[in-house]
Design a protein around this motif. Structure first.
Motif, PDB file in Angstrom:
ATOM      1  N   ARG A 135       0.672  -1.202   0.086  1.00  0.00           N
ATOM      2  CA  ARG A 135       0.386   0.034  -0.323  1.00  0.00           C
ATOM      3  C   ARG A 135       1.406   1.297  -0.174  1.00  0.00           C
ATOM      4  O   ARG A 135       2.015   1.421   0.434  1.00  0.00           O
ATOM      5  CB  ARG A 135      -0.913   0.256   1.214  1.00  0.00           C
ATOM      6  CG  ARG A 135      -0.748  -0.081   2.130  1.00  0.00           C
ATOM      7  CD  ARG A 135      -1.122   0.262   3.329  1.00  0.00           C
ATOM      8  NE  ARG A 135      -2.040  -1.590   4.174  1.00  0.00           N
ATOM      9  CZ  ARG A 135      -2.504  -1.439   5.287  1.00  0.00           C
ATOM     10  NH1 ARG A 135      -2.235  -0.752   5.685  1.00  0.00           N
ATOM     11  NH2 ARG A 135      -3.459  -2.537   5.180  1.00  0.00           N
ATOM     12  N   ASN A 136       0.598   2.598  -0.430  1.00  0.00           N
ATOM     13  CA  ASN A 136       1.606   3.490  -0.207  1.00  0.00           C
ATOM     14  C   ASN A 136       0.689   4.490   0.725  1.00  0.00           C
ATOM     15  O   ASN A 136      -0.153   4.704   0.929  1.00  0.00           O
ATOM     16  CB  ASN A 136       0.714   4.770  -1.545  1.00  0.00           C
ATOM     17  CG  ASN A 136       1.029   3.649  -3.144  1.00  0.00           C
ATOM     18  OD1 ASN A 136       2.811   3.307  -3.503  1.00  0.00           O
ATOM     19  ND2 ASN A 136       0.598   3.675  -3.782  1.00  0.00           N
ATOM     20  N   ILE A 137       2.015   4.864   1.442  1.00  0.00           N
ATOM     21  CA  ILE A 137       1.935   5.311   3.109  1.00  0.00           C
ATOM     22  C   ILE A 137       2.932   6.499   3.251  1.00  0.00           C
ATOM     23  O   ILE A 137       3.778   6.693   1.720  1.00  0.00           O
ATOM     24  CB  ILE A 137       2.355   4.286   3.885  1.00  0.00           C
ATOM     25  CG1 ILE A 137       4.107   3.961   3.478  1.00  0.00           C
ATOM     26  CG2 ILE A 137       1.734   3.099   4.196  1.00  0.00           C
ATOM     27  CD1 ILE A 137       5.052   3.808   4.761  1.00  0.00           C
ATOM     28  N   GLU A 138       2.676   7.066   3.770  1.00  0.00           N
ATOM     29  CA  GLU A 138       3.237   8.766   4.377  1.00  0.00           C
ATOM     30  C   GLU A 138       4.411   8.258   4.622  1.00  0.00           C
ATOM     31  O   GLU A 138       4.783   7.540   5.969  1.00  0.00           O
ATOM     32  CB  GLU A 138       2.612   9.465   4.561  1.00  0.00           C
ATOM     33  CG  GLU A 138       3.204  10.358   5.001  1.00  0.00           C
ATOM     34  CD  GLU A 138       2.583  11.733   6.039  1.00  0.00           C
ATOM     35  OE1 GLU A 138       2.455  13.424   6.210  1.00  0.00           O
ATOM     36  OE2 GLU A 138       1.023  11.229   6.943  1.00  0.00           O
ATOM     37  N   VAL A 139       5.657   8.783   4.456  1.00  0.00           N
ATOM     38  CA  VAL A 139       6.890   9.053   5.285  1.00  0.00           C
ATOM     39  C   VAL A 139       6.800  10.441   5.221  1.00  0.00           C
ATOM     40  O   VAL A 139       6.880  11.378   4.515  1.00  0.00           O
ATOM     41  CB  VAL A 139       8.194   8.539   4.607  1.00  0.00           C
ATOM     42  CG1 VAL A 139       9.513   8.362   4.941  1.00  0.00           C
ATOM     43  CG2 VAL A 139       7.580   6.948   3.642  1.00  0.00           C
ATOM     44  N   LYS A 140       8.014  10.619   6.700  1.00  0.00           N
ATOM     45  CA  LYS A 140       8.241  12.176   7.366  1.00  0.00           C
ATOM     46  C   LYS A 140       9.618  11.290   7.477  1.00  0.00           C
ATOM     47  O   LYS A 140       9.829  10.957   7.889  1.00  0.00           O
ATOM     48  CB  LYS A 140       7.675  11.711   8.384  1.00  0.00           C
ATOM     49  CG  LYS A 140       6.256  12.511   7.457  1.00  0.00           C
ATOM     50  CD  LYS A 140       5.355  12.023   9.549  1.00  0.00           C
ATOM     51  CE  LYS A 140       3.839  12.868   8.508  1.00  0.00           C
ATOM     52  NZ  LYS A 140       3.728  13.549  10.065  1.00  0.00           N
ATOM     53  N   ASP A 141      10.240  13.216   6.741  1.00  0.00           N
ATOM     54  CA  ASP A 141      11.618  13.312   8.046  1.00  0.00           C
ATOM     55  C   ASP A 141      11.809  13.934   8.734  1.00  0.00           C
ATOM     56  O   ASP A 141      11.607  14.175   9.739  1.00  0.00           O
ATOM     57  CB  ASP A 141      12.054  14.342   6.910  1.00  0.00           C
ATOM     58  CG  ASP A 141      13.725  14.454   7.070  1.00  0.00           C
ATOM     59  OD1 ASP A 141      14.301  14.609   7.832  1.00  0.00           O
ATOM     60  OD2 ASP A 141      14.233  15.248   5.904  1.00  0.00           O
ATOM     61  N   TYR A 142      12.448  11.988   9.822  1.00  0.00           N
ATOM     62  CA  TYR A 142      12.563  11.919  10.928  1.00  0.00           C
ATOM     63  C   TYR A 142      13.166  13.144  11.129  1.00  0.00           C
ATOM     64  O   TYR A 142      13.062  13.570  12.423  1.00  0.00           O
ATOM     65  CB  TYR A 142      12.519  10.675  11.054  1.00  0.00           C
ATOM     66  CG  TYR A 142      13.267  10.728  12.597  1.00  0.00           C
ATOM     67  CD1 TYR A 142      12.048  10.685  13.292  1.00  0.00           C
ATOM     68  CD2 TYR A 142      14.452  10.304  13.614  1.00  0.00           C
ATOM     69  CE1 TYR A 142      11.848   9.830  14.868  1.00  0.00           C
ATOM     70  CE2 TYR A 142      14.445  10.466  14.610  1.00  0.00           C
ATOM     71  CZ  TYR A 142      13.227  10.314  15.544  1.00  0.00           C
ATOM     72  OH  TYR A 142      13.404  10.506  16.651  1.00  0.00           O
ATOM     73  N   CYS A 143      14.297  13.403  11.070  1.00  0.00           N
ATOM     74  CA  CYS A 143      15.205  14.231  11.230  1.00  0.00           C
ATOM     75  C   CYS A 143      14.783  15.477  11.517  1.00  0.00           C
ATOM     76  O   CYS A 143      14.620  16.420  12.186  1.00  0.00           O
ATOM     77  CB  CYS A 143      16.746  14.197  10.825  1.00  0.00           C
ATOM     78  SG  CYS A 143      17.760  12.835  10.659  1.00  0.00           S
ATOM     79  N   GLN A 144      13.745  15.860  10.484  1.00  0.00           N
ATOM     80  CA  GLN A 144      13.161  17.177  10.807  1.00  0.00           C
ATOM     81  C   GLN A 144      12.357  17.291  11.460  1.00  0.00           C
ATOM     82  O   GLN A 144      12.255  18.351  12.440  1.00  0.00           O
ATOM     83  CB  GLN A 144      12.503  16.792   9.271  1.00  0.00           C
ATOM     84  CG  GLN A 144      11.804  19.277   9.225  1.00  0.00           C
ATOM     85  CD  GLN A 144      11.466  18.985   7.667  1.00  0.00           C
ATOM     86  OE1 GLN A 144      11.570  18.183   6.828  1.00  0.00           O
ATOM     87  NE2 GLN A 144      10.111  19.959   7.387  1.00  0.00           N
ATOM     88  N   TRP A 145      11.333  16.249  11.644  1.00  0.00           N
ATOM     89  CA  TRP A 145      10.119  15.979  12.902  1.00  0.00           C
ATOM     90  C   TRP A 145      11.613  16.971  14.534  1.00  0.00           C
ATOM     91  O   TRP A 145      10.262  17.224  14.551  1.00  0.00           O
ATOM     92  CB  TRP A 145       9.578  14.822  12.771  1.00  0.00           C
ATOM     93  CG  TRP A 145       8.855  14.579  13.599  1.00  0.00           C
ATOM     94  CD1 TRP A 145       7.170  14.851  13.682  1.00  0.00           C
ATOM     95  CD2 TRP A 145       8.857  14.129  15.260  1.00  0.00           C
ATOM     96  NE1 TRP A 145       6.688  15.205  14.825  1.00  0.00           N
ATOM     97  CE2 TRP A 145       7.864  14.158  15.376  1.00  0.00           C
ATOM     98  CE3 TRP A 145       9.942  13.101  15.393  1.00  0.00           C
ATOM     99  CZ2 TRP A 145       7.762  13.603  17.012  1.00  0.00           C
ATOM    100  CZ3 TRP A 145       9.732  12.422  16.979  1.00  0.00           C
ATOM    101  CH2 TRP A 145       8.658  13.170  17.232  1.00  0.00           C
ATOM    102  N   MET A 146      11.885  15.963  14.476  1.00  0.00           N
ATOM    103  CA  MET A 146      12.922  15.535  15.609  1.00  0.00           C
ATOM    104  C   MET A 146      12.948  17.577  16.296  1.00  0.00           C
ATOM    105  O   MET A 146      13.113  17.657  17.075  1.00  0.00           O
ATOM    106  CB  MET A 146      14.082  15.096  15.640  1.00  0.00           C
ATOM    107  CG  MET A 146      14.837  14.529  17.185  1.00  0.00           C
ATOM    108  SD  MET A 146      15.660  13.483  16.998  1.00  0.00           S
ATOM    109  CE  MET A 146      16.285  13.250  18.473  1.00  0.00           C
ATOM    110  N   LYS A 147      13.842  17.543  15.243  1.00  0.00           N
ATOM    111  CA  LYS A 147      14.333  19.163  14.967  1.00  0.00           C
ATOM    112  C   LYS A 147      13.345  20.736  15.660  1.00  0.00           C
ATOM    113  O   LYS A 147      13.219  21.262  16.567  1.00  0.00           O
ATOM    114  CB  LYS A 147      15.773  19.772  14.032  1.00  0.00           C
ATOM    115  CG  LYS A 147      16.675  18.587  13.548  1.00  0.00           C
ATOM    116  CD  LYS A 147      16.966  19.480  12.300  1.00  0.00           C
ATOM    117  CE  LYS A 147      18.491  18.969  11.687  1.00  0.00           C
ATOM    118  NZ  LYS A 147      18.966  19.111  10.606  1.00  0.00           N
ATOM    119  N   GLU A 148      12.211  19.710  14.926  1.00  0.00           N
ATOM    120  CA  GLU A 148      11.020  21.091  15.069  1.00  0.00           C
ATOM    121  C   GLU A 148      10.140  20.659  16.340  1.00  0.00           C
ATOM    122  O   GLU A 148       9.616  21.220  16.704  1.00  0.00           O
ATOM    123  CB  GLU A 148      10.062  20.576  14.148  1.00  0.00           C
ATOM    124  CG  GLU A 148      10.464  20.851  12.631  1.00  0.00           C
ATOM    125  CD  GLU A 148       9.483  20.771  11.329  1.00  0.00           C
ATOM    126  OE1 GLU A 148       8.993  19.602  12.061  1.00  0.00           O
ATOM    127  OE2 GLU A 148       9.947  21.118  10.670  1.00  0.00           O
TER     128      GLU A 148
END
Length: 193
Positions: free
Chosen positions: A92-105
């Motif tokens: 299935r197609n899923i969302e992938v998020k930039d974890y490093c960006q999320w962590m810094k935010e």
């Protein structure tokens, strides 16, 4: 300073339960559960209504990718088609998020962060990016499961080098399944590997 527990590849949430059993004070920590498989989200939110749940795969970019369903159950699903026991049930197609960006935010280097990474083969590129961006300095305790033996054609030297890097950086604050302080990893990881 905030006390943070981050579970990448949260599955059914058993690592959260394991974290609480390690020390009753851990129940006071903020919990962030990342899980790519949307079918597993209701169970996590039911068991841990106080947790912040991210229904996405932890990756190195923000995009949509194929998520190959595991043929032996949901724990074996992966973004990597070359992982054994995936793909026969499709994807299935899923969302992938930039974890490093999320962590810094969301956090700072002053927070006390305990992190679990069990993301079925995607850990290599994520750990490499975290290291390159200096985010290892933000982690206080690290639980890691590598999956190189389950990836067809994978160069195990990549895993060996990353494991050595983690051990040299974290010492007795890193728990790597079947490699370094594995019994402590297993104490947290109730779900199995």
């Amino acid at each position: 300073m905030r006390n943070i527990f981050i579970d990448l590849g949260a599955g059914s949430g058993d690592d959260i339960e394991g974290y609480f059993k390690l020390d009753p004070k851990n129940k006071l920590h903020e919990v962030f559960a990342w899980e790519a498989n949307s079918d597993r989200i209701p169970n996590i939110t039911k068991r841990f209504p106080f947790a912040t749940v991210v229904n996405a795969a932890a990756g190195i970019t923000n995009d949509t990718q194929k998520f190959f369903l595991g043929s032996i159950g949901p724990n074996s699903s992966s973004l990597l088609e070359n992982k054994v026991n995936v793909g026969k049930r499709g994807f299935r197609n899923i969302e992938v998020k930039d974890y490093c960006q999320w962590m810094k935010e969301n956090f700072t280097a002053d927070d006390y962060i305990t992190m679990v990474i069990d993301i079925e083969g995607s850990e290599y590129e994520l750990l490499s990016k975290m290291y390159a961006e200096g985010l290892f300095d933000w982690i206080n305790q690290f639980y890691v499961e590598f999956h190189g033996k389950k990836l067809e054609g994978f160069d195990m030297k990549v895993e060996d080098d990353l494991a050595d890097l983690l051990i040299n950086k974290f010492g007795n604050r890193v728990y790597i399944y079947e490699r370094h302080q594995s019994s402590k990893f297993v104490r947290l990881n109730n779900e199995g590997t």
